[in-house]
Enzyme design. Sequence first.
Site, mmCIF file in Angstrom:
data_model
loop_
_atom_site.group_PDB
_atom_site.id
_atom_site.type_symbol
_atom_site.label_atom_id
_atom_site.label_comp_id
_atom_site.label_asym_id
_atom_site.label_seq_id
_atom_site.Cartn_x
_atom_site.Cartn_y
_atom_site.Cartn_z
ATOM 1 N N SER A 214 0.844 -1.190 0.000
ATOM 2 C CA SER A 214 0.000 0.000 0.000
ATOM 3 C C SER A 214 0.881 1.242 0.000
ATOM 4 O O SER A 214 1.765 1.395 0.854
ATOM 5 C CB SER A 214 -0.899 -0.002 1.233
ATOM 6 O OG SER A 214 -1.586 1.216 1.334
ATOM 7 N N GLY A 216 -0.404 4.328 0.230
ATOM 8 C CA GLY A 216 -1.244 5.415 0.731
ATOM 9 C C GLY A 216 -2.088 6.004 -0.387
ATOM 10 O O GLY A 216 -2.703 5.271 -1.172
ATOM 11 N N GLY A 219 -2.010 4.614 -4.111
ATOM 12 C CA GLY A 219 -2.536 3.336 -4.560
ATOM 13 C C GLY A 219 -1.738 2.139 -4.099
ATOM 14 O O GLY A 219 -1.216 2.106 -2.981
ATOM 15 N N GLY A 245 -6.697 0.325 4.440
ATOM 16 C CA GLY A 245 -5.869 -0.830 4.128
ATOM 17 C C GLY A 245 -6.603 -2.142 4.342
ATOM 18 O O GLY A 245 -6.402 -3.107 3.591
ATOM 19 N N ASP A 246 -7.476 -2.191 5.353
ATOM 20 C CA ASP A 246 -8.248 -3.405 5.614
ATOM 21 C C ASP A 246 -9.245 -3.670 4.483
ATOM 22 O O ASP A 246 -9.502 -4.819 4.120
ATOM 23 C CB ASP A 246 -8.978 -3.293 6.943
ATOM 24 C CG ASP A 246 -8.031 -3.059 8.105
ATOM 25 O OD1 ASP A 246 -6.883 -3.549 8.038
ATOM 26 O OD2 ASP A 246 -8.429 -2.369 9.063
#
Length: 313
Positions: A214, A216, A219, A245-246
Amino acid sequence: MILTVTLNTALDVTYRLPEVRRHGSNRVREVTRQAGGKGVNVARVLAALGQEAVVTGLAGGATGRAVRADLAAAGLHDELVEVAGETRCTVAVAEDTDTTVYLEPGPVVSAAEWQHFLAHYERLLPGAAVAVLSGSLPRGLPDDAYLLLVERAGAHGVPALLDADGPALLHGLPAGPAVVKPNIDELAAATGVQDPLEGAELLRAAGAGAVVASLGPDGLLACTADGRWRARPPGPLPGNPTGAGDSAVAALALGLATGTAWPDRLRQAVALSAATVLAPRAGRFDAGAYDRLLSLIRVGEIEPAHPQGEPCP
């Protein structure tokens, strides 16, 4: 069914206010409380997508009971194992332009409680298409806890998606998780290199089948046996990044379960992550924004820097 494992569950408390006055009193505009921990957020997103998800992990004390009550209220399948220690709280202070998160350490888990969980986990694996292993380890668990969980999933033919950092991530790699998903800071800390593509390839060399990092608001980057890709949202989005992120992990787990091609899998992960930034709480996403963003996500293949036909190192 997708099995989500949250060894360090939490009661997520979110304070919302326009702006924090440092070193002064602050009147909170809104307070929300819900069951949390990374795997719980993943399960909540999967359920919203119409997928069957089972929540397992560890919970204890009055906070643990509050977590389980919220899971029941949300209609999530609760297979948590009770421990004697008190489940932690996490506190997110969400301003209009920023969010600060405070993370308690969680309970101390005994060796007997850990063995009891392992037996329970093995009973759940035969019904799982994917095992999602997410988040920090509570005190008392061995550093190789995720290695054991990945190995036991593999023994049942269940691919594992590992979303952890630090020693928990590094110890899990030799067991061969199908996918690992660090963020850019976790990737740099784990590998000691700043270039995310180089870092992703190092984690693959250490045992991960695929690495999705990730970046942020920029992408996702993916290094897989089938190729390497960058997936980018159309631009920065205002909102609360907690849980984004989850949501990406939920999309990756679903793609792993269904065999979706990597470019489409990444497109869905970035769109779902961005739609979560636009929602007020972790484990929730703006469904309309998700549908709109899917066609706007740009996915491009990264040409290999080594001779054609060789896998990522």
